[in-house]
Design a protein around this motif. Sequence first.
Motif, PDB file in Angstrom:
ATOM      1  N   LEU A 170     -11.829  -2.115  -9.661  1.00  0.00           N
ATOM      2  CA  LEU A 170     -10.642  -2.766  -9.109  1.00  0.00           C
ATOM      3  C   LEU A 170     -10.512  -2.471  -7.619  1.00  0.00           C
ATOM      4  O   LEU A 170     -11.016  -1.466  -7.125  1.00  0.00           O
ATOM      5  CB  LEU A 170      -9.387  -2.277  -9.837  1.00  0.00           C
ATOM      6  N   ALA A 171      -9.801  -3.345  -6.911  1.00  0.00           N
ATOM      7  CA  ALA A 171      -9.538  -3.121  -5.484  1.00  0.00           C
ATOM      8  C   ALA A 171      -8.519  -2.005  -5.287  1.00  0.00           C
ATOM      9  O   ALA A 171      -8.504  -1.345  -4.252  1.00  0.00           O
ATOM     10  CB  ALA A 171      -9.045  -4.410  -4.827  1.00  0.00           C
ATOM     11  N   GLU A 172      -7.665  -1.791  -6.269  1.00  0.00           N
ATOM     12  CA  GLU A 172      -6.631  -0.761  -6.194  1.00  0.00           C
ATOM     13  C   GLU A 172      -6.681   0.095  -7.459  1.00  0.00           C
ATOM     14  O   GLU A 172      -7.345  -0.258  -8.429  1.00  0.00           O
ATOM     15  CB  GLU A 172      -5.235  -1.383  -6.011  1.00  0.00           C
ATOM     16  N   HIS A 173      -5.984   1.209  -7.456  1.00  0.00           N
ATOM     17  CA  HIS A 173      -5.969   2.110  -8.610  1.00  0.00           C
ATOM     18  C   HIS A 173      -5.143   1.528  -9.756  1.00  0.00           C
ATOM     19  O   HIS A 173      -4.176   0.805  -9.536  1.00  0.00           O
ATOM     20  CB  HIS A 173      -5.335   3.456  -8.227  1.00  0.00           C
ATOM     21  N   ASP A 179       0.839  -1.200   0.000  1.00  0.00           N
ATOM     22  CA  ASP A 179       0.000   0.000   0.000  1.00  0.00           C
ATOM     23  C   ASP A 179       0.875   1.252   0.000  1.00  0.00           C
ATOM     24  O   ASP A 179       1.744   1.416   0.865  1.00  0.00           O
ATOM     25  CB  ASP A 179      -0.898  -0.019   1.240  1.00  0.00           C
ATOM     26  N   ILE A 180       0.641   2.132  -0.939  1.00  0.00           N
ATOM     27  CA  ILE A 180       1.402   3.378  -1.046  1.00  0.00           C
ATOM     28  C   ILE A 180       0.729   4.505  -0.250  1.00  0.00           C
ATOM     29  O   ILE A 180       1.339   5.501   0.090  1.00  0.00           O
ATOM     30  CB  ILE A 180       1.557   3.786  -2.532  1.00  0.00           C
ATOM     31  N   GLY A 181      -0.553   4.321   0.052  1.00  0.00           N
ATOM     32  CA  GLY A 181      -1.270   5.326   0.837  1.00  0.00           C
ATOM     33  C   GLY A 181      -0.868   5.279   2.303  1.00  0.00           C
ATOM     34  O   GLY A 181      -0.025   4.476   2.719  1.00  0.00           O
ATOM     35  N   ALA A 206      -8.364   5.769 -15.827  1.00  0.00           N
ATOM     36  CA  ALA A 206      -7.678   6.053 -14.562  1.00  0.00           C
ATOM     37  C   ALA A 206      -8.598   5.693 -13.405  1.00  0.00           C
ATOM     38  O   ALA A 206      -9.801   5.487 -13.584  1.00  0.00           O
ATOM     39  CB  ALA A 206      -7.286   7.527 -14.494  1.00  0.00           C
ATOM     40  N   GLY A 207      -8.025   5.629 -12.223  1.00  0.00           N
ATOM     41  CA  GLY A 207      -8.810   5.316 -11.041  1.00  0.00           C
ATOM     42  C   GLY A 207      -9.012   3.827 -10.882  1.00  0.00           C
ATOM     43  O   GLY A 207      -8.166   3.014 -11.238  1.00  0.00           O
ATOM     44  N   ARG A 208     -10.180   3.448 -10.367  1.00  0.00           N
ATOM     45  CA  ARG A 208     -10.474   2.042 -10.097  1.00  0.00           C
ATOM     46  C   ARG A 208     -11.478   1.429 -11.072  1.00  0.00           C
ATOM     47  O   ARG A 208     -11.555   0.219 -11.195  1.00  0.00           O
ATOM     48  CB  ARG A 208     -11.020   1.897  -8.675  1.00  0.00           C
ATOM     49  N   LEU A 209     -12.264   2.240 -11.733  1.00  0.00           N
ATOM     50  CA  LEU A 209     -13.307   1.759 -12.635  1.00  0.00           C
ATOM     51  C   LEU A 209     -12.722   1.585 -14.025  1.00  0.00           C
ATOM     52  O   LEU A 209     -12.145   2.522 -14.579  1.00  0.00           O
ATOM     53  CB  LEU A 209     -14.464   2.762 -12.660  1.00  0.00           C
ATOM     54  N   ILE A 210     -12.850   0.358 -14.607  1.00  0.00           N
ATOM     55  CA  ILE A 210     -12.317   0.158 -15.954  1.00  0.00           C
ATOM     56  C   ILE A 210     -13.363  -0.487 -16.854  1.00  0.00           C
ATOM     57  O   ILE A 210     -14.206  -1.250 -16.402  1.00  0.00           O
ATOM     58  CB  ILE A 210     -11.020  -0.679 -15.963  1.00  0.00           C
ATOM     59  N   GLY A 224      -7.582   9.732  12.486  1.00  0.00           N
ATOM     60  CA  GLY A 224      -6.687   9.853  11.349  1.00  0.00           C
ATOM     61  C   GLY A 224      -7.410  10.208  10.063  1.00  0.00           C
ATOM     62  O   GLY A 224      -8.608   9.998   9.917  1.00  0.00           O
ATOM     63  N   GLN A 225      -6.665  10.761   9.153  1.00  0.00           N
ATOM     64  CA  GLN A 225      -7.168  11.102   7.817  1.00  0.00           C
ATOM     65  C   GLN A 225      -6.463  10.200   6.803  1.00  0.00           C
ATOM     66  O   GLN A 225      -5.242  10.216   6.690  1.00  0.00           O
ATOM     67  CB  GLN A 225      -6.872  12.576   7.505  1.00  0.00           C
ATOM     68  N   ARG A 226      -7.239   9.395   6.099  1.00  0.00           N
ATOM     69  CA  ARG A 226      -6.660   8.482   5.128  1.00  0.00           C
ATOM     70  C   ARG A 226      -6.265   9.231   3.857  1.00  0.00           C
ATOM     71  O   ARG A 226      -7.068   9.986   3.290  1.00  0.00           O
ATOM     72  CB  ARG A 226      -7.675   7.386   4.788  1.00  0.00           C
ATOM     73  N   VAL A 227      -5.020   9.058   3.433  1.00  0.00           N
ATOM     74  CA  VAL A 227      -4.528   9.621   2.178  1.00  0.00           C
ATOM     75  C   VAL A 227      -4.318   8.433   1.235  1.00  0.00           C
ATOM     76  O   VAL A 227      -3.400   7.632   1.424  1.00  0.00           O
ATOM     77  CB  VAL A 227      -3.211  10.399   2.370  1.00  0.00           C
ATOM     78  N   ASP A 228      -5.215   8.296   0.277  1.00  0.00           N
ATOM     79  CA  ASP A 228      -5.189   7.169  -0.651  1.00  0.00           C
ATOM     80  C   ASP A 228      -4.460   7.593  -1.915  1.00  0.00           C
ATOM     81  O   ASP A 228      -4.898   8.509  -2.615  1.00  0.00           O
ATOM     82  CB  ASP A 228      -6.624   6.741  -0.964  1.00  0.00           C
ATOM     83  N   ARG A 229      -3.332   6.950  -2.213  1.00  0.00           N
ATOM     84  CA  ARG A 229      -2.541   7.341  -3.376  1.00  0.00           C
ATOM     85  C   ARG A 229      -2.412   6.189  -4.361  1.00  0.00           C
ATOM     86  O   ARG A 229      -2.284   5.035  -3.954  1.00  0.00           O
ATOM     87  CB  ARG A 229      -1.144   7.773  -2.933  1.00  0.00           C
ATOM     88  N   PRO A 230      -2.434   6.491  -5.636  1.00  0.00           N
ATOM     89  CA  PRO A 230      -2.191   5.442  -6.641  1.00  0.00           C
ATOM     90  C   PRO A 230      -0.774   4.901  -6.487  1.00  0.00           C
ATOM     91  O   PRO A 230       0.114   5.583  -5.981  1.00  0.00           O
ATOM     92  CB  PRO A 230      -2.350   6.185  -7.974  1.00  0.00           C
ATOM     93  N   GLY A 231      -0.575   3.698  -6.934  1.00  0.00           N
ATOM     94  CA  GLY A 231       0.763   3.103  -6.879  1.00  0.00           C
ATOM     95  C   GLY A 231       0.805   1.836  -6.057  1.00  0.00           C
ATOM     96  O   GLY A 231       1.829   1.144  -6.037  1.00  0.00           O
ATOM     97  N   GLY A 232      -0.303   1.510  -5.370  1.00  0.00           N
ATOM     98  CA  GLY A 232      -0.341   0.242  -4.647  1.00  0.00           C
ATOM     99  C   GLY A 232      -0.114  -0.905  -5.630  1.00  0.00           C
ATOM    100  O   GLY A 232      -0.634  -0.896  -6.743  1.00  0.00           O
ATOM    101  N   HIS A 233       0.677  -1.876  -5.220  1.00  0.00           N
ATOM    102  CA  HIS A 233       1.027  -2.976  -6.119  1.00  0.00           C
ATOM    103  C   HIS A 233       1.223  -4.254  -5.303  1.00  0.00           C
ATOM    104  O   HIS A 233       1.052  -4.256  -4.093  1.00  0.00           O
ATOM    105  CB  HIS A 233       2.291  -2.627  -6.914  1.00  0.00           C
TER     106      HIS A 233
END
Length: 198
Positions: free
Chosen positions: A147-150, A19-21, A96-100, A32-41
């Motif tokens: 998708l579960a991730e970006h 998780d990159i976030g 882009a994002g999670r929807l494809i 806490g404030q969740r910061v969700d960033r693309p790049g999770g792999h």
Amino acid sequence: MIELAIDTPKVTVEPAFVDIGMTVRGGTNATGQRVDRPGGHYRAGVTISLGTATQRSALISDLVRGKQEGLRMAFPLQGVDQSGSGAPVMDGADQAGRLINLRALTVGYVIEKGFWLSIADADGQHYLHNVFAGDTVGADGKATITLAEHLRVPFADGAAVHLDQPMIEGDVEGNEQAWRLSRADRVDGISFTIEEAA
């Protein structure tokens, strides 16, 4: 890129999501404030036990070369049958994002939550993804999934999507590749970790 073909049932794979976030908290450790960033792999720890000396030698050769060039292998589906999807591709460029959006699927094929897929970019590099919300393919051969991730890269329209057998591709972790020889002139289980590069 070395494509690893494993011809043995004696394989243990331990996948993990990187998780990159992050969750940012204030000085008082308040909510806490969740910061969700693309790049999770993904990465996968793999242990393989091979029966014949020829198989073991070939695997060692692939891993040594894969350490230098990168490694690609089939992602284990744990008995889940994802076959029969057709020849799916990305339906539209630069999603882009999670929807494809996908097209060229088999009509009536059901993409289930938890299915795995990999998308190949123009250079043939695979990016592994997990389906969070699936869809049933319509009469036009199209489906929209979440998708579960970006997505990590903007794929071209028509980029190949591998549902029947997704692949994980990346770097073999660490600065060395080691294996253990036993007194019986055989290689014990060979272990390595592959992590997606992007």
